[in-house]
Design a protein around this motif. Sequence first.
Motif, PDB file in Angstrom:
ATOM      1  N   ALA A  66       0.954  -0.781  -0.451  1.00 53.61           N
ATOM      2  CA  ALA A  66      -0.150  -0.633  -0.095  1.00 53.61           C
ATOM      3  C   ALA A  66       0.850   1.690  -0.104  1.00 53.61           C
ATOM      4  O   ALA A  66      -0.178   2.700   0.155  1.00 53.61           O
ATOM      5  CB  ALA A  66      -0.757   0.242   1.099  1.00 53.61           C
ATOM      6  N   ASP A  67       2.691   1.223   0.126  1.00 51.60           N
ATOM      7  CA  ASP A  67       2.671   2.593   0.198  1.00 51.60           C
ATOM      8  C   ASP A  67       2.416   3.126  -1.329  1.00 51.60           C
ATOM      9  O   ASP A  67       2.334   3.003  -2.349  1.00 51.60           O
ATOM     10  CB  ASP A  67       4.678   2.059  -0.599  1.00 51.60           C
ATOM     11  N   LYS A  68       2.965   4.864  -1.596  1.00 54.60           N
ATOM     12  CA  LYS A  68       2.397   5.047  -2.607  1.00 54.60           C
ATOM     13  C   LYS A  68       3.301   5.370  -3.326  1.00 54.60           C
ATOM     14  O   LYS A  68       3.446   5.280  -4.291  1.00 54.60           O
ATOM     15  CB  LYS A  68       3.434   6.978  -1.353  1.00 54.60           C
ATOM     16  N   ALA A  69       4.362   4.650  -3.387  1.00 53.91           N
ATOM     17  CA  ALA A  69       5.631   4.206  -3.729  1.00 53.91           C
ATOM     18  C   ALA A  69       5.084   3.279  -5.263  1.00 53.91           C
ATOM     19  O   ALA A  69       4.933   3.406  -6.553  1.00 53.91           O
ATOM     20  CB  ALA A  69       6.501   4.548  -4.401  1.00 53.91           C
ATOM     21  N   VAL A  70       5.300   2.589  -4.472  1.00 56.86           N
ATOM     22  CA  VAL A  70       4.008   1.455  -5.480  1.00 56.86           C
ATOM     23  C   VAL A  70       2.946   1.313  -5.732  1.00 56.86           C
ATOM     24  O   VAL A  70       2.441   1.459  -6.646  1.00 56.86           O
ATOM     25  CB  VAL A  70       3.373  -0.204  -4.439  1.00 56.86           C
ATOM     26  N   LEU A  71       1.553   2.256  -5.213  1.00 56.89           N
ATOM     27  CA  LEU A  71       0.581   2.800  -5.803  1.00 56.89           C
ATOM     28  C   LEU A  71       0.740   3.574  -6.772  1.00 56.89           C
ATOM     29  O   LEU A  71      -0.106   4.097  -7.700  1.00 56.89           O
ATOM     30  CB  LEU A  71      -0.460   3.578  -5.086  1.00 56.89           C
ATOM     31  N   ALA A  72       2.150   4.635  -7.447  1.00 60.45           N
ATOM     32  CA  ALA A  72       2.185   6.394  -8.181  1.00 60.45           C
ATOM     33  C   ALA A  72       2.496   4.700  -8.863  1.00 60.45           C
ATOM     34  O   ALA A  72       2.161   5.879 -10.370  1.00 60.45           O
ATOM     35  CB  ALA A  72       3.093   6.400  -7.632  1.00 60.45           C
ATOM     36  N   ARG A  73       3.804   3.944  -9.144  1.00 58.85           N
ATOM     37  CA  ARG A  73       4.025   3.056 -10.406  1.00 58.85           C
ATOM     38  C   ARG A  73       2.390   2.289 -10.987  1.00 58.85           C
ATOM     39  O   ARG A  73       2.408   2.400 -12.343  1.00 58.85           O
ATOM     40  CB  ARG A  73       5.137   1.967 -10.103  1.00 58.85           C
ATOM     41  N   LEU A  74       1.924   1.641 -10.092  1.00 58.31           N
ATOM     42  CA  LEU A  74       0.325   1.415 -10.659  1.00 58.31           C
ATOM     43  C   LEU A  74      -0.556   2.367 -11.384  1.00 58.31           C
ATOM     44  O   LEU A  74      -1.101   1.237 -12.461  1.00 58.31           O
ATOM     45  CB  LEU A  74      -0.617   0.122  -9.784  1.00 58.31           C
ATOM     46  N   ALA A  75      -0.261   3.135 -10.799  1.00 54.61           N
ATOM     47  CA  ALA A  75      -0.720   4.265 -11.399  1.00 54.61           C
ATOM     48  C   ALA A  75      -0.386   4.859 -13.109  1.00 54.61           C
ATOM     49  O   ALA A  75      -1.205   5.364 -13.820  1.00 54.61           O
ATOM     50  CB  ALA A  75      -1.549   5.835 -10.770  1.00 54.61           C
ATOM     51  N   ARG A  76       0.497   4.978 -13.364  1.00 57.91           N
ATOM     52  CA  ARG A  76       1.266   4.956 -14.286  1.00 57.91           C
ATOM     53  C   ARG A  76       1.141   3.851 -15.851  1.00 57.91           C
ATOM     54  O   ARG A  76       1.196   2.827 -15.214  1.00 57.91           O
ATOM     55  CB  ARG A  76       2.953   5.310 -14.729  1.00 57.91           C
ATOM     56  N   SER A  77       1.986   4.100 -16.664  1.00 57.48           N
ATOM     57  CA  SER A  77       1.965   2.919 -17.729  1.00 57.48           C
ATOM     58  C   SER A  77       3.119   2.231 -17.192  1.00 57.48           C
ATOM     59  O   SER A  77       3.470   2.124 -16.502  1.00 57.48           O
ATOM     60  CB  SER A  77       2.328   3.408 -19.468  1.00 57.48           C
ATOM     61  N   ALA A  78       2.992   0.907 -17.310  1.00 59.57           N
ATOM     62  CA  ALA A  78       4.207  -0.194 -17.688  1.00 59.57           C
ATOM     63  C   ALA A  78       5.065  -0.499 -18.150  1.00 59.57           C
ATOM     64  O   ALA A  78       5.409   0.532 -18.988  1.00 59.57           O
ATOM     65  CB  ALA A  78       3.099  -1.555 -17.892  1.00 59.57           C
TER      66      ALA A  78
END
Length: 415
Positions: free
Chosen positions: A319-331
């Motif tokens: 649930a870390d913000k860095a993980v969520l930020a990457r999921l929200a961007r393109s692969a």
Amino acid sequence: MNVHLIIQLARFGDIIQTKRLIRGLLADPGNQVHLAVDAGLVELAEMIYPDVMVHGLPVHDPHSEPATLIRSCADIFSAWKAADVVRVYNLNHSGFNHVLAGLFAPEQVVGYRWHQGQALRGAWPETVFRLSAHRTANPLNLMDYWGFFLDPSQSPALVNPPATPKGGGLGVVLAGRHARRTLPVPILARVIQAAAARIDGWIHLLGTTAEREPARALRPLLPATIQARLNDLTGRTGWTGLRDVVQGLDLLLTPDTGTMHLAAHLGTPVTAFFLSSAWAFETGPYGEGHQVWQSVEPCAPCLEAAPCPRSAACAQAFADKAVLARLARSAPSAGPERTNHPAPPESLCLLRTGLDDFGLEFHPLAGELPDQEARTARRELLRSHRLRIVPRRVLLEQTAAEALYHEPDWMIDTP
């Protein structure tokens, strides 16, 4: 016609991870392949392998015993005898597997053999078994392990298609077979919300009837705009229905599950979350272009059967913000890591799958993997052994050789 029998009595994902071996056998038009599976997985196996003769055995019946199995499956065993099987690939070290392999002469059996009342491992299984002593240094995927029961093995590039978005939205596997490998519902809600920011269309919730309650608990944790996109399919798809959904997805979010392997089989992109006892190098999605968020806590990968003294704390990092930020961007691409990405927690590593001539490999995109040097050395040693080629690294760590090979391996020729 050369008849080959594969004994694969494990679960959903294991059926699909047998694909490299099966594809290798079918590459020879003179071969006919028979596959023994649990009776509940016959429809799945026939769907995945339409050119294989599938036999269902009641091995996961809680009341079934080896002696009962023999009596109830007499017709199947007679068919095998009539088919004049030339080679048996026994893939699992279990009582039922040994009973079935014991129907054939030991010299016919590759893998786990039963001889004069004793369970024996062949040279390749014995070598790989030694990797389990230090799992974080284990570089070998299960698909490749079983694929190398055949010599020469099938080319890794011919097993699964590269991951390609299909246009059908987002799929979410709510739970794995092991509870500790599953993201808690509140964390999963945040993961879905992040991925949904870049993927349009329906969000298909996947699972058995056991996941209907988590699906209901998930809905109110999501914004109304995302709730309107949910398509709750928990407990509502058979094998063909599940395939039809998964093969049309842009992305599948999942723990280490059979559905993950089904997606890789179909060339559907996977983003997987590996925690607790799951280790991507062993059972990660096979093929080019998938992603895995791997927990690298000091206690990972753990022993599933042992109680967790930390209450599965490894899940919290997802649930870390860095993980969520990457999921929200393109692969991420397979190229060098972009420096403008936020760094993930130290307890996580982001990996991207690839293939070489040996099999599945992982390219770290973010985070630090434990035992990287030891794992690389062991993989290169296995690669040079199985492919009978000169190692790419001139000098291999002595510890890698000592971990994989013992003195008797060089003195006694065992099948």
